[in-house]
Write a protein that holds these residues in place. Structure first.
Motif, short mmCIF file in Angstrom:
data_model
loop_
_atom_site.label_atom_id
_atom_site.label_comp_id
_atom_site.label_asym_id
_atom_site.label_seq_id
_atom_site.Cartn_x
_atom_site.Cartn_y
_atom_site.Cartn_z
N LEU A 104 -1.84 -4.31 -4.29
CA LEU A 104 -0.64 -3.43 -4.44
C LEU A 104 -0.76 -2.27 -3.33
CD1 LEU A 104 1.85 -2.64 -6.36
CD2 LEU A 104 0.06 -1.27 -7.47
N MET A 105 -1.61 -1.62 -3.48
CA MET A 105 -1.82 -0.31 -2.34
C MET A 105 -2.20 -0.52 -0.91
SD MET A 105 -1.62 1.96 -4.56
CE MET A 105 -2.02 3.49 -3.60
N GLU B 216 -8.83 -9.71 3.47
CA GLU B 216 -8.58 -9.97 2.20
C GLU B 216 -9.81 -11.05 1.67
OE1 GLU B 216 -7.65 -9.95 -0.91
OE2 GLU B 216 -6.30 -8.43 -0.88
N GLN B 217 -10.00 -11.09 0.44
CA GLN B 217 -11.01 -11.93 0.18
C GLN B 217 -11.10 -13.42 0.18
OE1 GLN B 217 -12.41 -10.64 -3.91
NE2 GLN B 217 -10.45 -10.92 -4.84
N VAL C 260 -9.98 -1.85 -1.88
CA VAL C 260 -10.43 -2.98 -2.77
C VAL C 260 -10.48 -2.32 -4.43
CG1 VAL C 260 -11.45 -3.97 -1.07
CG2 VAL C 260 -12.81 -2.42 -2.30
N GLU D 10 -11.46 -0.78 -7.75
CA GLU D 10 -11.97 0.54 -8.24
C GLU D 10 -13.49 0.26 -8.74
OE1 GLU D 10 -11.02 3.26 -7.19
OE2 GLU D 10 -11.38 4.99 -8.41
N LYS E 272 -17.31 -1.18 -3.24
CA LYS E 272 -16.83 -0.30 -2.02
C LYS E 272 -17.97 0.00 -1.30
CE LYS E 272 -12.78 1.76 -4.48
NZ LYS E 272 -11.69 1.50 -4.18
N ASN F 286 -9.40 4.53 -0.37
CA ASN F 286 -8.17 4.98 -1.10
C ASN F 286 -8.60 5.01 -2.80
OD1 ASN F 286 -5.33 5.37 -1.90
ND2 ASN F 286 -5.19 3.04 -2.49
N SER G 28 -9.07 6.13 -6.50
CA SER G 28 -8.16 7.15 -7.13
C SER G 28 -9.04 8.02 -7.88
CB SER G 28 -7.20 6.64 -7.89
OG SER G 28 -7.78 5.37 -8.57
N TYR H 273 -3.67 7.39 -1.68
CA TYR H 273 -2.04 7.32 -1.53
C TYR H 273 -1.66 7.06 -3.10
CZ TYR H 273 -2.58 6.34 3.37
OH TYR H 273 -2.99 6.54 4.61
N SER I 261 1.21 5.11 -5.82
CA SER I 261 1.97 3.80 -5.93
C SER I 261 3.35 4.23 -6.55
CB SER I 261 1.14 3.02 -7.01
OG SER I 261 1.94 2.03 -7.15
P1 NAI Z 1 -5.03 -4.49 -6.30
O1 NAI Z 1 -5.98 -5.15 -7.63
O2 NAI Z 1 -3.68 -4.69 -6.45
O3 NAI Z 1 -5.68 -4.84 -4.99
C1 NAI Z 1 -6.94 -4.86 -4.80
C2 NAI Z 1 -7.31 -5.98 -3.63
O4 NAI Z 1 -8.43 -5.91 -2.93
C3 NAI Z 1 -7.09 -7.51 -3.97
O5 NAI Z 1 -5.87 -7.96 -3.42
C4 NAI Z 1 -8.13 -8.18 -3.92
O6 NAI Z 1 -8.05 -9.40 -3.64
C5 NAI Z 1 -8.85 -7.18 -2.53
N1 NAI Z 1 -10.47 -7.32 -2.74
C6 NAI Z 1 -11.27 -7.31 -3.72
N2 NAI Z 1 -12.38 -7.38 -3.10
C7 NAI Z 1 -12.15 -7.45 -1.74
C8 NAI Z 1 -13.10 -7.68 -0.84
N3 NAI Z 1 -14.48 -7.62 -0.91
N4 NAI Z 1 -12.78 -7.81 0.65
C9 NAI Z 1 -11.38 -7.77 0.51
N5 NAI Z 1 -10.21 -7.78 -0.14
C10 NAI Z 1 -11.02 -7.46 -1.42
O7 NAI Z 1 -5.44 -2.88 -6.62
P2 NAI Z 1 -4.72 -1.76 -6.33
O8 NAI Z 1 -4.03 -1.20 -7.35
O9 NAI Z 1 -4.33 -1.89 -4.78
O10 NAI Z 1 -5.88 -0.67 -6.08
C11 NAI Z 1 -6.81 -0.63 -4.83
C12 NAI Z 1 -7.45 0.65 -4.83
O11 NAI Z 1 -6.60 1.63 -4.81
C13 NAI Z 1 -8.50 0.94 -6.03
O12 NAI Z 1 -9.47 1.86 -5.72
C14 NAI Z 1 -7.54 1.97 -6.85
O13 NAI Z 1 -8.19 2.71 -7.63
C15 NAI Z 1 -6.66 2.66 -5.71
N6 NAI Z 1 -5.34 3.18 -6.18
C16 NAI Z 1 -4.53 2.71 -6.95
C17 NAI Z 1 -3.49 3.36 -7.11
C18 NAI Z 1 -2.43 2.53 -8.15
O14 NAI Z 1 -1.47 3.04 -8.60
N7 NAI Z 1 -2.57 1.06 -8.33
C19 NAI Z 1 -3.08 4.58 -6.79
C20 NAI Z 1 -4.06 5.02 -5.89
C21 NAI Z 1 -5.38 4.54 -5.61
#
Ligand code: NAI
Length: 751
Positions: A361-362, A382-383, A439, A441, A446, A466, A468, A490, A492
């Motif tokens: 998403l982010m 991506e993974q 990736v 949280e 990380k 990124n 949170s 950032y 969402s």
């Molecule tokens: P998400 O679950 O939508 O995306 C995470 C992505 O990372 C997934 O597509 C996954 O396949 C990928 N991923 C996981 N391990 C990986 C690796 N080793 N190598 C490459 N890709 C990998 O999560 P989202 O919501 O995008 O959150 C991501 C980060 O942003 C987290 O740290 C979260 O805390 C932070 N964040 C989220 C917000 C939100 O509203 N969702 C707002 C601000 C920050």
């Protein structure tokens, strides 16, 4: 005593000439170019100088027409001088400023020789009002050219005739749409609506303007028929009132039938008011007053309309709401000029390529704003292949949406979209200047990602997380060069939310901060820089606010009642809706991190655990506090009654006092913000206000938590917190910094 001539001279010495005046082939070209200023703005002094040049053009028999143009690079006139408005202390003083601006533009409107406005760059607010008083408007087709009356965004209305001239020019309906929202138009849309008469490439603007001016003076060009209703003394005084109406113009009249007859007009205005109130909830008086000025002008004529405009403008200039919105405007303007460090000489390094790890998403949103707005190549890791596919699909979806909305053409979409590539390996990261990690949280993950990335990137590549809630210093522990590690938090959805919270830890290098601030700004974000700590600033103040809402639920509050109370206070959505949107699991995870870091004060109510243990993640799995399975209708989404079975008091909800619910939630928010200031997480109350408004939707009309604290008064705020501390315990313990402010008798913002 100085003679009147000496007085004029003294004034001119203080205000050097803002205009150049040249005559070319019977056309006086008046070029507006305020010395030493990056943009032109409107002020009483500038108005006086312009009038003197009009006098000169009127007296000179060799001058048959006038062209009004700007000498600035990408600005016609950016609007009125706002700091000048801030120095006004009474409504009547502000109204008289409006009246003299109106008088100046009335004179321009009635000027006996044709006046052509040649517009390139920003033509906003007072700038557009100025152009509207000219006879013919030509705009360049440059993307830098934008026209609009954004006054309502500052809690004001156009005060120099804009509420009267725009409806007369383009019709009430189209004018309402522009004035009540404050949105600006691109050149072609402005021409379609009739705001400008012609659009030309920038290099030939002046030549075309002069040619049109001559043609108007010579009678070979007939002024286009205005689309709006043309009545009132100013309109009638023009020389070419009796112009031939074309057939096409008759069609326009049919379109206008609705607003022409009193019943139709009443329907139009009633509808507009209803829709407006739905949006503003009565918190923003400016659009309502704009509506009133326009209505009076159309019903009672131009004179009455102008009078209402000046009166209402005056009331608004000194209103609290406008003061707060203007302060916010100044805060964001100041932020745009800063590099995020205490040393203004630190320069950002160029960013030619951005890497992103995690295209969820982010990550996908960040990739989109980078390709779309910064225009540099973006490489996503991506993974697995499925992740690659999902990321690219999301990004192209966002580009397609822009094409559908016509803010981007298909060619541009393809060009910018192809800047983004995705992979499951590390190729393509070698030349990245900045890598943003998004990736899951999870600290261990990380760390792993950071090590993998550092193994393939240059030693001076920036690694931005990124996260949170995780402290950046903890993430940097895994780095070989922690000075390049930083947080770029950032919000969402990334493409919509205006804030970027940059988080520095003690070792982050200044050039890294400046580079990320600049990158964020180019991505279209308002950037604040905060110091490290669990939850930094925004997540940290959101947590106790959401916690308090959960405590209220545990005490028996009704979900709709609670959400509505906070929406009525001014938040865009209520706290329980927000929990559903953010994800109840995410909320729980963050709450846990903050609880561990700050102890009992931030303990979430146990009731919430049962909700998430029930598998309710919120909107994303269609199971939360609200019901998601039904098709979305215009009606508000209903609460899922079964969620009450997991909460104390079951389905038997209590009617809790709304004012208390609001006070408890907002006190938590404000108190935590003050703690962040006291602990040095926040660098200033200004950044705290901007962060809360642009990142979390704190009501802009209240100016942010620190402006709000000042409005309540620090001493009273302290007393209210102590009251709730006695009643409900430690979570209301006042911030130590608040006690200090109260002891010093200080306010957060100096007057
Ligand atoms: P998400 O679950 O939508 O995306 C995470 C992505 O990372 C997934 O597509 C996954 O396949 C990928 N991923 C996981 N391990 C990986 C690796 N080793 N190598 C490459 N890709 C990998 O999560 P989202 O919501 O995008 O959150 C991501 C980060 O942003 C987290 O740290 C979260 O805390 C932070 N964040 C989220 C917000 C939100 O509203 N969702 C707002 C601000 C920050």
């Amino acid at each position: 005593m100085a003679t009147p001539e000496q007085q004029v001279e003294a004034r001119e010495a203080k205000n050097p000439e803002a205009f150049r005046y040249e005559v070319d082939g019977g056309v006086a070209v008046i070029t507006f170019d305020e010395p030493g200023e990056p943009v032109n703005t409107l002020s009483p002094e500038v108005g006086e100088q312009f009038e003197r040049l009009l006098d000169r053009a009127q007296r000179d028999d060799g001058v048959k027409a006038v062209v009004f143009i700007s000498g600035k690079k990408d600005c016609f006139v950016a609007g009125a001088k706002i700091d000048f408005l801030q120095s006004i202390h009474s409504a009547s003083e502000a109204a008289s400023v409006s009246r003299s601006a109106q008088a100046g533009f009335n004179r321009l409107d009635a000027f006996p020789k044709p006046v052509v406005a040649a517009i390139h760059g920003a033509c906003l607010g007072g700038g557009l009002e100025w152009a509207l008083a000219c006879d013919f408007r030509i705009a360049t087709d440059s993307p830098k050219t934008q026209l609009g009356l954004p006054e309502v965004q500052l809690g004001l209305i156009p005060g120099a005739g804009g509420t009267q001239r725009l409806p007369r020019l383009i019709g009430a309906q189209a004018a309402l749409d522009l004035i009540l929202t404050g949105k600006s138009l691109k050149p072609n849309k402005a021409r379609r609506l009739g705001v400008v008469d012609e659009v030309v490439p920038a290099p030939i603007l002046l030549e075309v303007a002069k040619a049109r001016a001559r043609a108007l003076a010579g009678g070979t060009l007939v002024l286009p028929r205005r689309r709006g209703l043309d009545f009132g003394p100013v309109a009638q005084s023009r020389n070419w009132a009796a112009l031939v109406r074309s057939l096409a113009q008759r069609e326009v009249w049919t379109e206008l039938a609705l607003e022409e007859n009193p019943v139709g007009r009443k329907v139009l205005f009633d509808q507009a008011k209803k829709q407006l109130l739905k949006k503003t909830r009565g918190k923003y008086p400016a659009p309502e007053k704009a509506l009133e000025a326009i209505r009076i002008g159309l019903e009672q004529g131009m004179d009455q309309g102008l009078d209402a405009e000046a009166r209402l403008f005056g009331e608004l200039v000194v209103s609290d709401v406008s003061r707060r919105l203007v302060e916010l405007f100044f805060a964001t303007t100041a932020l745009k000029k800063e590099n995020g460090t205490s040393d203004p000489n630190v320069r950002p390094r160029p960013v030619h390529k951005v890497g992103i790890v995690g295209g969820g998403l982010m990550g996908a949103g960040i990739a989109f704003v980078t390709a779309q707005r910064v225009g540099v190549p973006v490489r996503i890791k991506e993974q697995d292949d499925a992740g690659v596919g999902r990321a690219l699909k999301q990004i192209w979806g966002l580009f397609d949406e822009r094409v559908k909305r016509r803010s981007l053409n298909a060619r541009e979409r393809d060009r910018r979209g192809s800047l983004v590539t995705a992979t499951t390996g590390d190729t393509g990261f070698k030349h990245a200047d900045v890598v943003i990690e998004a990736v899951f949280e999870d600290l261990a993950l990380k760390h792993r990602v950071l090590r993998e990335i550092e193994a393939v990137t240059r030693p001076d590549a920036i690694f931005a997380s990124n996260t949170s809630s995780l402290p950046i210093a903890k993430i940097a522990e895994a780095s070989k060069h922690p000075e390049t590690v930083i947080g770029m938090h950032y919000f969402s959805p990334v493409q919509k939310m205006p804030l970027l919270e940059i988080v520095t830890h003690p070792k982050t290098a200044d050039w890294v901060i400046a580079t990320c601030v600049e990158l964020g700004r180019r991505q279209g974000k308002t950037v604040i820089v905060v110091n490290d700590g669990p939850g930094f600033y925004t997540t940290r103040i959101l947590a106790p606010y959401l916690n308090e809402a959960a405590y209220l639920l545990a005490e028996g509050a009704d979900i709709v009642d609670l959400d509505k109370a906070l929406v009525d206070f001014g938040f865009p959505v209520g706290p329980i809706t927000l929990l559903d949107e953010v994800g109840i699991d995410v909320g729980e995870k963050v709450a846990k991190i903050l609880h561990e870091a700050f102890g009992e004060r931030l303990a979430p109510p146990p009731a919430l655990e049962r909700v998430s243990a029930d598998g309710r993640l919120g909107r994303k799995n269609h199971r939360g506090f609200y019901l998601y399975e039904q098709r979305r209708t215009k009606k508000a989404r209903p609460v899922d009654p079964t969620v009450y079975d997991l909460l104390p008091h079951g389905r038997d909800r209590k009617k809790l006092d709304r004012a208390e619910m609001v006070e408890r939630c907002t006190l938590q928010f404000v108190n935590e913000a003050i703690r962040c200031l006291g602990e040095g997480i926040l660098r200033s109350p200004r950044d705290g206000d901007v962060g809360a408004i642009f990142g979390l939707g704190f009501p802009p009309f209240l100016g942010g938590p620190f402006r709000y604290a000042d409005a309540i008064g620090p001493a009273r705020l302290l007393a209210r917190l102590e009251h709730y501390q006695q009643k409900l315990g430690r979570r209301f313990e006042p911030a130590p910094a608040l006690r200090e402010y109260v002891q010093r008798g200080a306010r957060f913002h100096q007057a």
